[in-house]
Design a protein around this motif. Structure first.
Motif, PDB file in Angstrom:
ATOM      1  N   UNK A  17      -4.728   1.397   5.618  1.00 40.18           N
ATOM      2  CA  UNK A  17      -3.601   2.230   6.024  1.00 40.18           C
ATOM      3  C   UNK A  17      -2.387   1.749   5.236  1.00 40.18           C
ATOM      4  N   UNK A  18      -1.642   2.649   4.632  1.00 39.42           N
ATOM      5  CA  UNK A  18      -0.479   2.240   3.844  1.00 39.42           C
ATOM      6  C   UNK A  18       0.749   3.070   4.195  1.00 39.42           C
ATOM      7  N   UNK A  19       1.886   2.433   4.062  1.00 44.15           N
ATOM      8  CA  UNK A  19       3.180   3.072   4.274  1.00 44.15           C
ATOM      9  C   UNK A  19       4.138   2.543   3.218  1.00 44.15           C
ATOM     10  N   UNK A  20       5.311   3.116   3.159  1.00 39.78           N
ATOM     11  CA  UNK A  20       6.356   2.620   2.261  1.00 39.78           C
ATOM     12  C   UNK A  20       6.939   1.347   2.856  1.00 39.78           C
ATOM     13  N   UNK A  21       7.240   0.371   2.010  1.00 41.09           N
ATOM     14  CA  UNK A  21       7.851  -0.854   2.541  1.00 41.09           C
ATOM     15  C   UNK A  21       9.356  -0.696   2.776  1.00 41.09           C
ATOM     16  N   UNK A  22       9.907   0.478   2.455  1.00 35.10           N
ATOM     17  CA  UNK A  22      11.345   0.725   2.653  1.00 35.10           C
ATOM     18  C   UNK A  22      11.622   1.711   3.788  1.00 35.10           C
ATOM     19  N   UNK A  23      10.571   2.218   4.437  1.00 40.49           N
ATOM     20  CA  UNK A  23      10.756   3.223   5.470  1.00 40.49           C
ATOM     21  C   UNK A  23       9.977   2.850   6.730  1.00 40.49           C
ATOM     22  N   UNK A  24      10.285   3.530   7.830  1.00 44.15           N
ATOM     23  CA  UNK A  24       9.619   3.263   9.117  1.00 44.15           C
ATOM     24  C   UNK A  24       8.760   4.440   9.558  1.00 44.15           C
ATOM     25  N   UNK A  25       8.219   5.157   8.626  1.00 45.10           N
ATOM     26  CA  UNK A  25       7.416   6.340   8.914  1.00 45.10           C
ATOM     27  C   UNK A  25       6.288   6.031   9.896  1.00 45.10           C
ATOM     28  N   UNK A  26       5.696   4.863   9.771  1.00 46.62           N
ATOM     29  CA  UNK A  26       4.560   4.480  10.617  1.00 46.62           C
ATOM     30  C   UNK A  26       4.933   4.321  12.089  1.00 46.62           C
ATOM     31  N   UNK A  27       6.236   4.294  12.392  1.00 49.09           N
ATOM     32  CA  UNK A  27       6.693   4.144  13.776  1.00 49.09           C
ATOM     33  C   UNK A  27       6.943   5.480  14.465  1.00 49.09           C
ATOM     34  N   UNK A  28       6.852   6.579  13.734  1.00 48.56           N
ATOM     35  CA  UNK A  28       7.108   7.888  14.335  1.00 48.56           C
ATOM     36  C   UNK A  28       6.083   8.163  15.426  1.00 48.56           C
ATOM     37  N   UNK A  29       6.541   8.815  16.498  1.00 44.16           N
ATOM     38  CA  UNK A  29       5.662   9.082  17.634  1.00 44.16           C
ATOM     39  C   UNK A  29       4.442   9.904  17.223  1.00 44.16           C
ATOM     40  N   UNK A  30       4.666  10.927  16.440  1.00 42.28           N
ATOM     41  CA  UNK A  30       3.560  11.741  15.903  1.00 42.28           C
ATOM     42  C   UNK A  30       3.450  11.393  14.424  1.00 42.28           C
ATOM     43  N   UNK A  31       2.468  10.585  14.091  1.00 41.34           N
ATOM     44  CA  UNK A  31       2.326   9.996  12.765  1.00 41.34           C
ATOM     45  C   UNK A  31       2.138  11.057  11.679  1.00 41.34           C
ATOM     46  N   UNK A  32       3.053  11.131  10.704  1.00 40.48           N
ATOM     47  CA  UNK A  32       2.854  12.059   9.588  1.00 40.48           C
ATOM     48  C   UNK A  32       1.889  11.445   8.571  1.00 40.48           C
ATOM     49  N   UNK A  33       0.911  12.235   8.152  1.00 41.22           N
ATOM     50  CA  UNK A  33      -0.116  11.748   7.236  1.00 41.22           C
ATOM     51  C   UNK A  33      -0.107  12.519   5.925  1.00 41.22           C
ATOM     52  N   UNK A  34      -0.398  11.816   4.854  1.00 41.22           N
ATOM     53  CA  UNK A  34      -0.668  12.411   3.542  1.00 41.22           C
ATOM     54  C   UNK A  34      -2.111  12.015   3.227  1.00 41.22           C
ATOM     55  N   UNK A  55       5.191   9.977   4.587  1.00 40.23           N
ATOM     56  CA  UNK A  55       3.930   9.928   5.320  1.00 40.23           C
ATOM     57  C   UNK A  55       3.233   8.585   5.154  1.00 40.23           C
ATOM     58  N   UNK A  56       2.245   8.381   6.004  1.00 40.44           N
ATOM     59  CA  UNK A  56       1.315   7.255   5.947  1.00 40.44           C
ATOM     60  C   UNK A  56       0.021   7.807   5.371  1.00 40.44           C
ATOM     61  N   UNK A  57      -0.750   6.965   4.693  1.00 36.49           N
ATOM     62  CA  UNK A  57      -2.018   7.430   4.145  1.00 36.49           C
ATOM     63  C   UNK A  57      -3.073   6.346   4.237  1.00 36.49           C
ATOM     64  N   UNK A  58      -4.261   6.711   3.767  1.00 35.52           N
ATOM     65  CA  UNK A  58      -5.379   5.790   3.633  1.00 35.52           C
ATOM     66  C   UNK A  58      -5.726   5.732   2.151  1.00 35.52           C
ATOM     67  N   UNK A  59      -5.731   4.528   1.601  1.00 38.76           N
ATOM     68  CA  UNK A  59      -6.064   4.332   0.193  1.00 38.76           C
ATOM     69  C   UNK A  59      -7.048   3.184   0.055  1.00 38.76           C
ATOM     70  N   UNK A  60      -7.796   3.207  -1.021  1.00 35.46           N
ATOM     71  CA  UNK A  60      -8.624   2.051  -1.356  1.00 35.46           C
ATOM     72  C   UNK A  60      -7.706   0.940  -1.841  1.00 35.46           C
TER      73      UNK A  60
END
Length: 167
Positions: A42-59, A103-108
């Motif tokens: 699971x990955x997110x930006x290290x400059x944003x808090x997207x992963x804390x949103x109540x309804x998780x936005x995904x890419x 958004x948050x995503x899943x990457x290798x």
């Protein structure tokens, strides 16, 4: 040379359009010569808090993408609300959505880029399976050139010892 989702490359192999395909094979539905294993993260930006949103936005990838299905299944298993904000088979575009904080995503693991941060189970993100990377050869048409290229690919990208140790 083509850069397409694994499912599309496999269709091209079956259609005798290409000689070799490097595919990710998380769901062992197709025989591939596995030469690498990577963790899905699971990955997110290290400059944003997207992963804390109540309804998780995904890419995520297209609906046929096994990583997408796995991500959604894992979020549903822990009751985490989500919405697919962005869908693309282009890994660079998905990474851009993550890095911009949309958004948050899943990457290798090999897809991690500077500016990304890995999210952990301690932060509420369920563990993801590892992904096998393998080579599929065209069974209809074999050539010495394709065989030589296949050997080069495997020797250049091989971490099979780690893949075997993980099994």
């Amino acid at each position: 040379m083509l850069c397409e989702p694994s499912v599309d490359l496999l269709e091209r192999i079956d259609g005798n359009e290409i000689d070799l395909a490097i595919v990710t094979n998380c769901e062992s539905k197709r025989t591939a010569e596995t030469f690498r294993r990577e963790r899905l993260l699971w990955v997110t930006s290290n400059r944003h808090s997207t992963h804390l949103e109540e309804r998780l936005p995904l890419a995520l990838g297209r609906p046929s993408c096994s990583w997408r299905r796995t991500a959604i299944e894992r979020l549903e298993s822990v009751g985490r609300p989500y919405r697919v904000l962005y869908s693309s088979s282009n890994a660079g575009a998905v990474a851009a959505a993550v890095l911009s904080g949309l958004a948050v995503s899943v990457l290798a693991e090999s897809g991690l880029r500077p500016g990304m941060r890995v999210l952990t189970a301690a932060e509420g993100f369920p563990e993801l399976p590892s992904c096998r990377v393998g080579l599929v050869r065209n069974a209809h048409d074999s050539s010495s050139l394709a065989d030589a290229l296949a050997e080069h690919i495997v020797s250049s990208l091989d971490n099979l010892s780690e893949a075997q140790a993980a099994e």
